[in-house]
Motif scaffolding. Structure first.
Motif: not given
Length: 482
Positions: A134-146, A379-386
């Motif tokens: 996935x492109x860099x700007x979709x990491x947060x979306x991808x992490x949130x979905x997974x 709130x925190x998990x997607x951004x911690x993943x990125x």
């Protein structure tokens, strides 16, 4: 002026639909299996016996899952994206089929181990490949979905398990898992590229570190089964000693590690990011006992009690879909700190609300508190993943950091489950005391995520300032002379 990150739209993530289905689906089948098996086990024991080995079902699964997540990078480097996923789905399907055919409990445990290994590979691959597919700007979306798949599994698993258990037919449930895994495997070659890592050198397996982790989790689990407080304290001391030995072993080794090299570098934020994720993820362990407390203390019927048990995951899943839209750096840092604080507050308030023979209205008030606590995780998990994925500029270390997210989450789940059993045992025989020990204990654990998140933010910001200072002199030296 405050900077902001580019965050792609959900619609743009949809343009990678096939890839996202494989990544998220691999995590989902493992998450569903955890809760499905838990809801089926009473029916299984009534059919094939093995009550004395009841608790080993989850232990075997979690240990195999931890081992598999550590091996993700090794499998990827040797086999590439497609074959790695086929191995994961294949092992999981084989384990599910073996569970469906089990005549006795020991055979079921072998199947559970295979399921855990396959689920660990699939979970690790899901996080590892976000960074590369996935492109860099979709990491947060991808992490949130997974990440949301863990919460979704908490709904689908008990519902599916309860449906089959209602008719006393537990074997078809495992057949459904095997068929679903096989269907996902057939989808893999159509949507994933082989990847460029098949020729990379495979890292050795950190057997020593793995044994220390498994031993520590096992010591905590045994402590939770004991009634003698002195012996219990001895096993807890052993667990702590093994954890210390794990970190010392990891720090002293060359490249044979469970966690990537930047985790142990001075000034790196990665260790604090992982710790924050661990404190958040371990809090989900309270879900195991929430249905019990809802029935015994709140007088709720089993169906309603099961929903209360899933409320934490519902708050987690729903909030991170919204949270992944945040883009301002200050907002992202605030969410990473607020998440563990909100989870800790929710668990502490819920502990205060526990009482014997609670009224229906009193029990209903638990629901918004649980949703609020789960929101803290989301709130925190997607951004911690990125933040973990972006913690290093080195491509290989970045991929290792992404894959290690699954290892951290799995290890946290294993330790959280062991700690939950220990706290409930300490509070017994009173159900109210058990509930309060459990909830206050995990409130304290979750609260530890606040200082670790603050430390991670400070180190990340310091690293950004250093990079900006390094770029400015270079830009000035390249400027044309008048």
């Amino acid at each position: 002026m405050e900077s902001s990150q580019s965050v792609g739209a959900w619609r743009e993530l949809g343009s990678h639909f096939g890839t996202v289905v494989v990544l998220a689906g691999g995590v989902l089948v493992g998450a569903v299996n955890i809760y499905l098996a838990a809801s089926l086990l009473p029916t299984v024991v009534a059919d094939i016996g093995g009550e004395r080995l009841y608790a080993w079902n989850m232990t075997v699964f979690l240990v195999a899952q931890v081992v598999a997540t550590v091996l993700v990078n090794r499998v990827l480097s040797r086999r590439g994206n497609i074959v790695s996923y086929l191995i994961g789905f294949g092992v999981f399907a084989t384990g599910s089929a073996l569970c469906a055919m089990s005549p006795v409990m020991p055979v079921l445990l072998v199947g559970r181990g295979a399921q855990g290994f396959g689920a660990g590979l699939l979970t690790g691959l899901g996080f590892a490949l976000i960074r590369s597919v996935l492109p860099r700007h979709l990491w947060a979306r991808g992490s949130a979905l997974i990440s949301a798949m863990f919460g979704l599994g908490n709904f689908v698993g008990p519902a599916l398990g309860g449906f089959f258990a209602q008719f006393g037919s537990w074997r078809p449930a495992f057949v459904v898992l095997a068929l679903a895994s096989g269907a996902m495997a057939a989808f893999v070659p159509r949507v994933l590229s082989r990847g460029s890592r098949a020729e990379a050198e495979a890292a050795p397996v950190p057997i020593g570190s793995l044994l220390l982790v498994v031993g520590a989790a096992g010591a905590v689990s045994i402590a939770g089964l004991l009634s003698n407080q002195a012996v219990m304290a001895a096993f807890i001391a052993v667990a702590l000693a093994l954890i210390v030995a794990f970190f010392r072993t990891e720090k002293c080794r060359g490249r044979v590690r469970v966690l990537p090299h930047p985790t142990y570098q001075a000034g790196s934020a990665l260790r604090w990011i992982y710790l924050t994720m661990a404190f958040l993820a371990s809090g989900v362990a309270v879900e195991t006992f929430l249905p019990l407390f809802s029935q015994r203390l709140g007088g709720l019927p089993p169906v309603a009690a099961g929903f209360f048990g899933a409320a934490l995951s519902l708050g987690w899943s729903a909030s991170q879909v919204v949270s992944s839209s945040a883009r301002r750096e200050r907002t992202l840092r605030w969410l990473q700190v607020a998440g563990p604080g909100l989870l800790a507050a929710g668990l502490a308030v819920l502990a205060l609300l526990q009482q014997r023979d609670a009224s229906l209205l009193g029990a209903i008030t638990w629901l918004p508190v649980l949703l609020l606590g789960g929101t803290g995780i989301g709130l925190a998990m997607p951004h911690l993943s990125v933040a973990a994925m972006a913690s290093t500029a080195d491509e290989q270390e970045g991929e290792k950091a992404a894959a290690a997210i699954a290892t951290v989450l799995t290890m946290s789940t294993a330790f959280g489950a062991a700690l939950a059993g220990l706290l409930v045992n300490v509070g017994g025989p009173s159900m109210v005391n058990s509930a309060r020990w459990l909830l206050f204990g995990f409130a304290a654990v979750s609260a530890l995520g606040v200082p670790t998140a603050l430390r991670a933010n400070h180190l990340t910001r310091s690293a950004e300032v250093r990079r900006e200072d390094e770029v400015e002199p270079t830009a000035e030296s390249d400027a044309p002379l008048d």
